[in-house]
Write an enzyme that holds these catalytic residues in place. Structure first.
Site, mmCIF file in Angstrom:
data_model
loop_
_atom_site.group_PDB
_atom_site.id
_atom_site.type_symbol
_atom_site.label_atom_id
_atom_site.label_comp_id
_atom_site.label_asym_id
_atom_site.label_seq_id
_atom_site.Cartn_x
_atom_site.Cartn_y
_atom_site.Cartn_z
ATOM 1 N N LYS A 3 0.765 -1.255 -0.060
ATOM 2 C CA LYS A 3 -0.126 0.038 0.031
ATOM 3 C C LYS A 3 0.997 1.201 0.039
ATOM 4 O O LYS A 3 1.954 1.347 0.546
ATOM 5 C CB LYS A 3 -0.856 0.003 1.210
ATOM 6 C CG LYS A 3 -1.847 0.914 1.297
ATOM 7 C CD LYS A 3 -2.676 0.831 2.387
ATOM 8 C CE LYS A 3 -3.922 2.037 2.470
ATOM 9 N NZ LYS A 3 -4.959 1.860 4.032
ATOM 10 N N SER A 49 -9.775 2.209 3.128
ATOM 11 C CA SER A 49 -8.729 3.278 2.161
ATOM 12 C C SER A 49 -7.895 2.160 1.266
ATOM 13 O O SER A 49 -7.342 2.551 0.343
ATOM 14 C CB SER A 49 -7.909 4.008 3.009
ATOM 15 O OG SER A 49 -7.098 3.382 3.855
ATOM 16 N N SER A 109 -9.509 -0.224 7.195
ATOM 17 C CA SER A 109 -8.971 -0.251 5.841
ATOM 18 C C SER A 109 -8.305 -1.278 5.196
ATOM 19 O O SER A 109 -7.938 -1.509 4.193
ATOM 20 C CB SER A 109 -8.176 0.890 5.751
ATOM 21 O OG SER A 109 -8.844 2.182 5.743
HETATM 22 N N1 GLN Z 1 -12.841 4.241 6.429
HETATM 23 C C1 GLN Z 1 -11.953 4.871 7.727
HETATM 24 C C2 GLN Z 1 -11.685 6.181 7.709
HETATM 25 O O1 GLN Z 1 -11.972 6.708 6.451
HETATM 26 C C3 GLN Z 1 -10.991 4.024 8.000
HETATM 27 C C4 GLN Z 1 -9.666 4.389 7.451
HETATM 28 C C5 GLN Z 1 -8.486 3.686 7.764
HETATM 29 O O2 GLN Z 1 -8.613 2.397 8.385
HETATM 30 N N2 GLN Z 1 -7.252 3.976 7.157
HETATM 31 O O3 GLN Z 1 -11.258 6.584 8.672
#
Ligand code: GLN
Length: 508
Positions: A87, A162, A186
């Protein structure tokens, strides 16, 4: 895809464990395996946009080195030669790292994150960097400054976020393994909507050194794979103590791979979280969840109901703590040190450069969270917002502790729905934030969570089941995940992703 008749195309369908076995018995070389994946990326990534950077030369050099060492009789790490995608929030020496943001465009980090050092020490070819929501803020990979990633099951749909790039790459056989990061879900939510396995380890299990921080008290890197055993194998490569991360744990974990291979849940007590299965969860997602539990019960697990009453406040607490920490972590992107620098012609002072760079370099969601976090931390509001959220965090931790007095693991659907359409929720932050309702509690508590495919739900798209365990009991997740995966594969007659539709293969 163009017909996968050649042997090298088939190599991409193997699990990481099977690729390792093929190299060990001489039926495939590391170079063939790397080339098969690079060819697959060239073939389908134009449709998916899972990769922001493909490191072909680097991957092939590592693969050839593995083949040479193996030929010379050197004893190699079990995953040597198995490719991995990383990532783009994880820094990689000599390879661009953008975190999905315009503000880091052109930045080449001078060092490797600890987990990347460990991938390199195991001699795993790095295929490239995967797309993500900007600075890991989002649940759909649509806030990336480099365009959205598409879900291989239906390219009109999002791959979750994400870390949608990592999950889409693994689901589409562009990589057998990928690294994700999970601050609020994420790794797990993209896993659920792409039909892959996503594991968020215990906070402190995998070093955060070299992760571009979003919310430091919540961030944790982990494996994105197609099988539970592969997740355990990758976790064992990247995990372990690191002096460069002050929150890194020193030991105290049972073997992940042994647990993944056990395939036995007799006597395991599984708590179904009452607060996370009713309202807001799509009917077929719930049906696959209930069926999965029934299979585990038939196999000897004990299913009980547990209540975690404070979980209902977790989302609200997260959306105060996360932006507060992010607003401070993102202050360093000021046009002076990394990537983009915008110099206004009429008035080029340090302040105007910072203002213009941050104004143009950050996208709307990142700005929204910086504003929210700065507000929540400001004098006069600190106790009301950040302070209250920290109290809720303690209550969530107490819910976990109380529940784990009577059960070994807990379970819920991973995400409330199957993948939604690209564009569907992008203008509605609240609807987007609701995707994380079931995943956030584990981040607040620092405890591990795994998502594995539970079957096809609404519109014939994947759903996921999540298991949660106490801190440092990650092995329990590999045990229950590995057992359920085997039971489900028996009922499906093969691996879950065998049912994914083929991509067109238009080329990149
Ligand atoms: N969707 C969550 C957010 O927008 C989680 C993001 C993540 O785990 N990096 O904060």
């Amino acid at each position: 895809m163009n017909s996968p008749a050649s042997g090298s195309a088939d190599l991409t369908r193997l699990s990481a464990a099977a690729m390792a076995a093929a190299m060990a018995d001489g039926s495939a070389s590391a170079e063939e395996i790397a080339r098969a994946h690079l060819a697959r990326i060239a073939d389908v990534d134009g449709e998916l946009n899972a990769f922001l950077h493909v490191s072909e030369d680097d991957a092939l050099a590592t693969a050839r080195d593995v083949d040479a060492r193996r030929a010379a009789g050197e004893e190699l790490h079990p995953l040597a030669g198995v490719p991995v995608a990383v990532k783009d929030v994880v820094v990689t020496a000599g390879m661009p790292t953008t975190a999905g943001s315009r503000i880091l465009e052109g930045w080449i980090p001078p060092y490797d994150a600890t987990l990347v050092e460990r991938l390199r020490a195991a001699r795993m070819p790095i295929l490239g960097k995967t797309n993500m929501d900007e600075f890991a803020m989002g649940s759909s990979t649509e806030t990336s400054a480099y365009g959205p990633t598409r879900n291989p099951w239906d390219t009109d749909r999002i791959p979750g976020g994400s870390g949608g790039g990592s999950s889409a790459a693994v689901a589409a056989f562009e990589a057998p393994l990928a690294i994700g990061t999970d601050t609020g879900g994420s790794i797990r939510q993209p896993g659920a909507v792409t039909g892959t396995v996503g594991m968020k380890p215990t906070y402190g299990s995998v070093s955060r050194y070299g992760l571009i921080a979003m919310a430091s008290s919540l961030d944790q890197a982990g494996p994105v794979t197609r099988t539970v055993e592969d997740a355990a194998l990758l976790h064992e490569v990247i995990g372990g103590h690191d002096v460069r991360d002050s929150t890194s744990l020193d030991g105290g974990f049972a073997s992940f791979t042994e647990a993944a291979r056990l395939r036995d849940v007799k006597g395991l007590r599984i708590g179904v979280i009452e607060e996370l299965e009713g309202e807001g969860f799509a009917p077929e997602v719930r049906a696959r969840f209930t069926e999965s539990l029934a299979l585990l019960e038939q196999a000897g697990a004990e299913i009980v109901r547990v209540s975690c009453p404070n979980f209902r406040y977790a989302l609200g607490a997260y959306y105060l703590i996360m932006p507060s920490e992010a607003s401070s972590n993102l202050a360093k992107f000021d046009g002076m040190r990394f990537g983009l620098r915008v110099v206004p012609e009429d008035h080029p002072t340090a302040e105007s450069v910072m203002k213009a760079t941050r104004g143009q370099g950050f996208g709307a969601e990142v700005k929204r969270r910086i504003l929210l976090g700065t507000y929540a931390l400001s004098a006069g509001y600190y106790d009301a917002y950040y302070g209250s959220a920290q109290k809720v965090r303690t209550l969530v931790q107490r819910d976990f502790a109380a529940a784990f007095e009577s059960v070994d693991v807990m379970a819920s659907p991973t995400a409330p729905t199957v993948a939604f359409r690209v564009g569907e929720k992008v203008d509605d932050p609240m609807a987007m934030y609701m995707n994380d309702i079931a995943t956030i509690p584990a981040n607040l508590a620092g405890t591990p969570g795994i998502s594995i495919p539970s079957g096809l739900a609404e519109d014939g798209l994947p759903a996921g089941i999540q298991f949660l365990a106490p801190a440092q009991a990650d092995d329990r997740l590999y045990r229950v995940g590995g057992a359920l995966e085997a039971l489900l594969e028996d009922s499906w007659g093969g691996p879950f992703l065998d049912r994914a539709p083929e991509l067109k293969g238009a080329g990149k």
